[in-house]
Design a protein around this motif. Structure first.
Motif, PDB file in Angstrom:
ATOM      1  N   THR A  64      -0.181  -2.475  -4.944  1.00 23.50           N
ATOM      2  CA  THR A  64      -1.340  -1.587  -4.853  1.00 23.50           C
ATOM      3  C   THR A  64      -2.602  -2.428  -4.750  1.00 23.50           C
ATOM      4  O   THR A  64      -2.799  -3.365  -5.518  1.00 23.50           O
ATOM      5  CB  THR A  64      -1.422  -0.675  -6.101  1.00 23.50           C
ATOM      6  OG1 THR A  64      -0.186   0.044  -6.218  1.00 23.50           O
ATOM      7  CG2 THR A  64      -2.565   0.308  -5.991  1.00 23.50           C
ATOM      8  N   VAL A  65      -3.457  -2.063  -3.782  1.00 21.33           N
ATOM      9  CA  VAL A  65      -4.657  -2.849  -3.487  1.00 21.33           C
ATOM     10  C   VAL A  65      -5.883  -1.936  -3.468  1.00 21.33           C
ATOM     11  O   VAL A  65      -5.822  -0.815  -2.963  1.00 21.33           O
ATOM     12  CB  VAL A  65      -4.523  -3.555  -2.110  1.00 21.33           C
ATOM     13  CG1 VAL A  65      -5.755  -4.380  -1.792  1.00 21.33           C
ATOM     14  CG2 VAL A  65      -3.284  -4.420  -2.060  1.00 21.33           C
ATOM     15  N   VAL A  87       0.038  -2.657   7.330  1.00 19.64           N
ATOM     16  CA  VAL A  87       1.136  -3.586   7.052  1.00 19.64           C
ATOM     17  C   VAL A  87       1.924  -3.165   5.812  1.00 19.64           C
ATOM     18  O   VAL A  87       2.807  -3.896   5.368  1.00 19.64           O
ATOM     19  CB  VAL A  87       0.646  -5.056   6.925  1.00 19.64           C
ATOM     20  CG1 VAL A  87       0.145  -5.556   8.258  1.00 19.64           C
ATOM     21  CG2 VAL A  87      -0.386  -5.228   5.855  1.00 19.64           C
ATOM     22  N   GLY A  88       1.596  -1.999   5.237  1.00 20.55           N
ATOM     23  CA  GLY A  88       2.428  -1.431   4.179  1.00 20.55           C
ATOM     24  C   GLY A  88       1.866  -1.403   2.773  1.00 20.55           C
ATOM     25  O   GLY A  88       2.489  -0.851   1.875  1.00 20.55           O
ATOM     26  N   PHE A  89       0.705  -2.010   2.523  1.00 17.54           N
ATOM     27  CA  PHE A  89       0.154  -2.002   1.169  1.00 17.54           C
ATOM     28  C   PHE A  89      -0.252  -0.589   0.767  1.00 17.54           C
ATOM     29  O   PHE A  89      -0.663   0.223   1.612  1.00 17.54           O
ATOM     30  CB  PHE A  89      -1.073  -2.917   1.064  1.00 17.54           C
ATOM     31  CG  PHE A  89      -0.733  -4.381   1.090  1.00 17.54           C
ATOM     32  CD1 PHE A  89      -0.207  -5.013  -0.023  1.00 17.54           C
ATOM     33  CD2 PHE A  89      -0.929  -5.128   2.244  1.00 17.54           C
ATOM     34  CE1 PHE A  89       0.100  -6.365   0.004  1.00 17.54           C
ATOM     35  CE2 PHE A  89      -0.632  -6.480   2.284  1.00 17.54           C
ATOM     36  CZ  PHE A  89      -0.105  -7.097   1.161  1.00 17.54           C
ATOM     37  N   VAL A  90      -0.159  -0.302  -0.519  1.00 19.58           N
ATOM     38  CA  VAL A  90      -0.612   0.974  -1.068  1.00 19.58           C
ATOM     39  C   VAL A  90      -2.091   0.806  -1.403  1.00 19.58           C
ATOM     40  O   VAL A  90      -2.447  -0.070  -2.194  1.00 19.58           O
ATOM     41  CB  VAL A  90       0.184   1.348  -2.344  1.00 19.58           C
ATOM     42  CG1 VAL A  90      -0.321   2.645  -2.933  1.00 19.58           C
ATOM     43  CG2 VAL A  90       1.672   1.417  -2.036  1.00 19.58           C
ATOM     44  N   LEU A 118       0.972 -12.525  -2.154  1.00 15.51           N
ATOM     45  CA  LEU A 118       1.355 -11.725  -0.996  1.00 15.51           C
ATOM     46  C   LEU A 118       0.119 -11.215  -0.254  1.00 15.51           C
ATOM     47  O   LEU A 118       0.023 -11.321   0.973  1.00 15.51           O
ATOM     48  CB  LEU A 118       2.244 -10.548  -1.424  1.00 15.51           C
ATOM     49  CG  LEU A 118       2.792  -9.665  -0.314  1.00 15.51           C
ATOM     50  CD1 LEU A 118       3.660 -10.475   0.644  1.00 15.51           C
ATOM     51  CD2 LEU A 118       3.603  -8.520  -0.912  1.00 15.51           C
ATOM     52  N   VAL A 119      -0.863 -10.690  -0.993  1.00 20.06           N
ATOM     53  CA  VAL A 119      -2.103 -10.219  -0.375  1.00 20.06           C
ATOM     54  C   VAL A 119      -2.857 -11.393   0.237  1.00 20.06           C
ATOM     55  O   VAL A 119      -3.384 -11.301   1.352  1.00 20.06           O
ATOM     56  CB  VAL A 119      -2.988  -9.468  -1.402  1.00 20.06           C
ATOM     57  CG1 VAL A 119      -4.335  -9.102  -0.798  1.00 20.06           C
ATOM     58  CG2 VAL A 119      -2.284  -8.217  -1.909  1.00 20.06           C
ATOM     59  N   VAL A 139      -4.288  -5.346  -7.258  1.00 18.97           N
ATOM     60  CA  VAL A 139      -4.995  -6.458  -6.632  1.00 18.97           C
ATOM     61  C   VAL A 139      -6.268  -5.929  -5.992  1.00 18.97           C
ATOM     62  O   VAL A 139      -6.263  -4.878  -5.353  1.00 18.97           O
ATOM     63  CB  VAL A 139      -4.105  -7.141  -5.568  1.00 18.97           C
ATOM     64  CG1 VAL A 139      -4.841  -8.290  -4.897  1.00 18.97           C
ATOM     65  CG2 VAL A 139      -2.810  -7.633  -6.197  1.00 18.97           C
ATOM     66  N   GLU A 140      -7.368  -6.651  -6.187  1.00 19.54           N
ATOM     67  CA  GLU A 140      -8.649  -6.294  -5.567  1.00 19.54           C
ATOM     68  C   GLU A 140      -8.949  -7.277  -4.445  1.00 19.54           C
ATOM     69  O   GLU A 140      -8.794  -8.480  -4.620  1.00 19.54           O
ATOM     70  CB  GLU A 140      -9.797  -6.368  -6.569  1.00 19.54           C
ATOM     71  CG  GLU A 140      -9.808  -5.281  -7.593  1.00 19.54           C
ATOM     72  CD  GLU A 140     -11.024  -5.357  -8.505  1.00 19.54           C
ATOM     73  OE1 GLU A 140     -11.920  -6.205  -8.274  1.00 19.54           O
ATOM     74  OE2 GLU A 140     -11.067  -4.579  -9.462  1.00 19.54           O
TER      75      GLU A 140
END
Length: 184
Positions: A64-65, A87-90, A118-119, A139-140
């Motif tokens: 989650t971003v 690319v699939g991030f929430v 990963l981010v 992640v921010e």
């Protein structure tokens, strides 16, 4: 002055003093009450992360971003969040924030956590920062004034050993239903 006259004067002087004390007490109560009523509502506590078994492979769909624009370029956070979602991030939040950063800054619970790495793979040259207060392991991504270089061909997963602490999954209607209850 006789004792009766003294009592009478004390009673006469006592009444305004008592009244003044009551007025002061009411004024203090109003002040304290007003401060309590007009105080901002505190934010809800951050839900801590939950250890989740990702079967040795942390993918973009597990992370989650939140994306924040700290510069003056309008719509930059929204543009970056769309690229991350593609690319699939929430994506949890897209907003503005202070202070201004010059290069893309990625903030996680620990800069060495797999979700942060990963981010970071999508933003070459990004600054990685740790914030131990981020107990939810979200992640921010903080962007500045310049459109960041986004590496679309970056790895969409990383190998991990054991469970990974990730944000608690949001409850779905089926999770909230009581057993035996039919959903409408």
């Amino acid at each position: 002055m006789t004792p009766d006259e003294r009592r009478r004067y004390r009673r006469m002087a006592g009444t305004p003093i008592t009244l003044l004390a009551l007025v002061i007490l009411i004024a203090v109560a109003i002040h304290v009450g007003w401060k309590s009523v007009s105080a901002p509502i505190p934010p809800p506590p951050i839900t801590p992360c939950v250890n989740q078994d990702v079967k040795g492979n942390l993918t973009t769909g597990n992370v989650t971003v939140s994306v924040y624009n700290s510069g003056h370029t309008r719509g930059l956070a929204s543009s970056v969040s769309k690229q991350l979602a593609n690319v699939g991030f929430v994506i949890d939040a897209v907003d503005n924030r202070e202070p201004i950063v010059k290069t893309v800054t990625i903030i996680g619970h620990n800069a060495k956590d797999p979700e942060v790495k990963l981010v970071a793979g999508f933003f070459p040259g990004a600054v990685l920062k740790s914030d131990p207060k981020r107990v939810d392991h979200e992640v921010e991504v903080v962007v500045g004034d310049r459109n960041p270089e986004f590496k679309t061909n970056a790895a969409k997963s990383v190998k991990v050993t054991g469970p990974v602490c990730l944000p608690s999954p949001s409850p779905t209607p089926s999770m909230l239903a009581t057993p035996g209850e039919k959903q409408s």
